[in-house]
Write a protein that holds these residues in place. Structure first.
Motif: not given
Ligand code: ZN
Length: 613
Positions: A259-264, A343-345
């Motif tokens: 996961a990246c920061y945008e995910c969570y 559909n995250c970055l």
């Protein structure tokens, strides 16, 4: 050049009565019982590097062994890795680190070369950044780039050990460069005297990094900036810091893998009230100052530095996609998992690094271990053999049994010897070979072996009993297989399905090594309801991990129940076998585990009447 051999430098060796004890902890410890008199001298001889020729001369001069015996002895020592090829150099600055890498099965020479080629960035050179930097510089990471716009204050010195009293008032990064260069003159150090003002910091200074450690919590958008840069440049990064009195390490973000920061990012504790960034970024307490405690900084930094080194070496990192929260008062560790969002970055990003967990050889390994232990030293032998033998009744006439996943055939042979005609199926040729050999001695029934897996083999026969032992958990989809089994079963026949108990597969043991053995402290049920692929390890009868990763599929009891029912079966009985008390003497560790939690579920199934054709 001739090879040099030597005892493993990191192994303690003691002669105790007739035994020679090598090493102190598994998996490295070994005891040679009833060791011959000369062996301790031979081992002492290999305390320093020797060629095999030198050893042969020494042995022929100092023992009565024949040259053939000398050869056998030296081969034994090499094969059991009591002596190993050595290029250990005690004068090398990284020699003690090398020994550690060897102990975790990493080639030490390669490890040091890999580290020397890596670049690590540190954003923030306070209590965490400066300590991580010290660790990485000492370990020989080739290049460190570190940024901070602050000057050193006297109150920093409780935890920022890199800085000294006479540097108070000076730039942190310039002082850090001086001190780190004194620590290791072989590495490159790039100070960046800038505070964090925007994403450009990463564009301008950190784009070439393999890894970046972020130990700053402000400005508010810092997490978005570093995440965008990580996705753009492909570097991995981690957060390290503290929350009140807890240390916090991770999550480690590997673009394209975790996961990246945008995910969570919407899941922080304050987002439950508002996602208005203007509100979130303002702290009404204008004199807010986080407590910062030296020992806690050191703990967090050490764990973070270890994660960075492990990542750079391609080893498994505990904090990938996870944050560890450490209670600084009792050292309890709490894990928070961060899931990838659709559909995250980061969704379209291909991971730059090979996946660190390889499962490719695990099945073959599993078969090898299984062959070694199946007969008398496994949960199968302790829990299942008796259960099965009670469940299968011989018919007056012919009894036909299909044994799917027969492995080395303990059950197939047992029933054949009682007169059954057994068809035994397995995907492992090695295991079937073992079975074929034993099948020569059957005096009553017969065993026919078939190589293949249940999903694809064709069998034109019907059976009174079908045994399906620990197979379904290897299949991603079971409904077609169950319908196939239904078609292979006689109308009055019985299907016996054994699965690893879903409670066992939903968690794991916390074990500690002391008093010369593994102790099973508690079983932690982590995630019973989360179905799908899982990775588990396998231990031998002494509790040593013999296979690190086996991929199987976890399902709840309810899912199994419904699948059986959908495939036209009714459940006649359900068993959860327990060991008999005698096992506690013969196999204390297996007993301890399987007498406390259930290891198998055995379903006894019959055809639902309407499916009987
Ligand atoms: Zn993402």
């Amino acid at each position: 050049m001739e090879d040099y051999y030597q005892l493993k430098v990191y192994s303690r060796i003691h002669k105790l009565q007739n035994n020679i004890a090598i090493g102190s902890m598994p998996p490295h410890a070994l005891v040679i019982e009833d060791a011959p008199e000369y062996l301790s001298d031979v081992l002492r001889f290999f305390s320093s590097k020797k060629t095999i020729k030198e050893a042969e001369v020494y042995l022929s001069e100092n023992t009565n062994l024949s040259s053939k015996e000398i050869n056998l002895l030296l081969n034994d020592l090499m094969e059991n890795e009591i002596i190993v090829k050595s290029n250990y150099d005690p004068n090398n600055r990284y020699s003690r680190h090398s020994l550690y890498y060897e102990m975790i099965d990493t080639n030490a020479g390669d490890a040091q070369k890999i580290l020397a080629e890596k670049t690590v960035g540190l954003v923030g050179m306070g209590g965490i950044g400066s300590n991580v930097a010290m660790n990485l510089a000492a370990a020989g990471v080739g290049k460190l780039i570190f940024s901070d716009g602050d000057t050193i204050e006297i109150s920093n010195l409780t935890r920022q050990y890199l800085y000294k009293e006479n540097q108070v008032g000076q730039s942190k990064v310039e002082s850090a460069k001086k001190q780190l260069q004194l620590l290791n003159s072989e590495i490159e150090l790039i100070p960046v005297c800038e505070s964090i003002s925007g994403e450009e910091l990463f564009d301008n200074h950190f784009s070439e990094c393999d890894f970046v450690v972020l130990s700053a919590d402000s400005p508010f958008f810092i997490h978005e900036w570093i995440n965008n840069a990580a996705l753009k440049y492909g570097f991995s990064y981690s957060n390290a810091g503290y929350i009140e009195t807890y240390g916090a390490i991770g999550p480690l973000v590997i673009p394209g893998e975790t996961a990246c920061y945008e995910c969570y990012k919407d899941k922080g504790d304050l987002y439950q009230f508002s996602d208005n960034k203007a509100e979130l970024s303002v702290n009404l307490n204008e004199s807010f100052q986080a407590p910062s405690y030296g020992p806690l900084n050191a703990m967090v930094s050490s764990i973070q530095a270890n994660e960075v080194i492990r990542f750079l070496l391609g080893l498994k990192t505990k904090t990938s996609g996870k944050r560890l929260l450490i209670n600084s008062e009792n050292y309890k560790i709490h894990e928070e998992k961060y899931e990838k969002k659709n559909n995250c970055l980061c969704s379209d990003i291909k991971c730059k690094y090979p996946s660190v967990v390889s499962v490719s050889n695990s099945e073959k390994q599993l078969h090898e271990v299984y062959i070694e232990e199946r007969e008398s030293d496994s949960f199968n032998s302790i829990l299942l053999d008796k259960t099965m033998s009670k469940l299968v009744k011989m018919n007056k006439g012919e009894t036909k049994i299909l044994d799917i996943g027969c492995a080395t055939g303990e059950q197939a042979l047992h029933f054949a010897n009682k007169g059954a005609k057994v068809t035994a199926v397995d995907i492992s040729n090695d295991m079937l070979k073992v079975l074929d050999k034993k099948a020569n001695n059957i005096n009553a029934g017969s065993v026919k072996t078939v190589l293949g897996n249940i999903e694809s083999i064709e069998i034109n026969d019907k059976f009174n009993y079908i045994l399906c032992n620990n197979i379904l958990d290897y299949l991603p989809e079971i409904n077609n297989t169950l319908r196939k089994l239904n078609a292979l079963l006689e109308n009055e026949g019985t299907l016996i399905i054994t699965i690893p108990h879903p409670i066992k597969d939903g968690g794991g043991w916390r074990k500690e090594y002391y008093n010369g053995k593994w102790n099973y402290e508690e079983f932690i049920l982590k995630d019973y309801f989360n179905e799908g692929s899982i990775e588990k390890s396998r231990e031998d009868k002494n509790g040593e991990t013999v296979i690190k990763s086996i991929k199987t599929y976890h399902r709840t009891t309810e899912t199994y129940f419904n699948s059986f029912s959908d495939a036209g079966f009714k459940i006649v009985s359900l068993l959860e076998p327990q060991p008999i008390s005698r096992v506690s003497e013969t196999h204390p560790i297996l007993f301890e585990k399987c007498s406390r939690i259930p290891y198998f579920q055995v379903f006894v199934l019959k055809k639902e009447d309407r499916y009987a054709i």
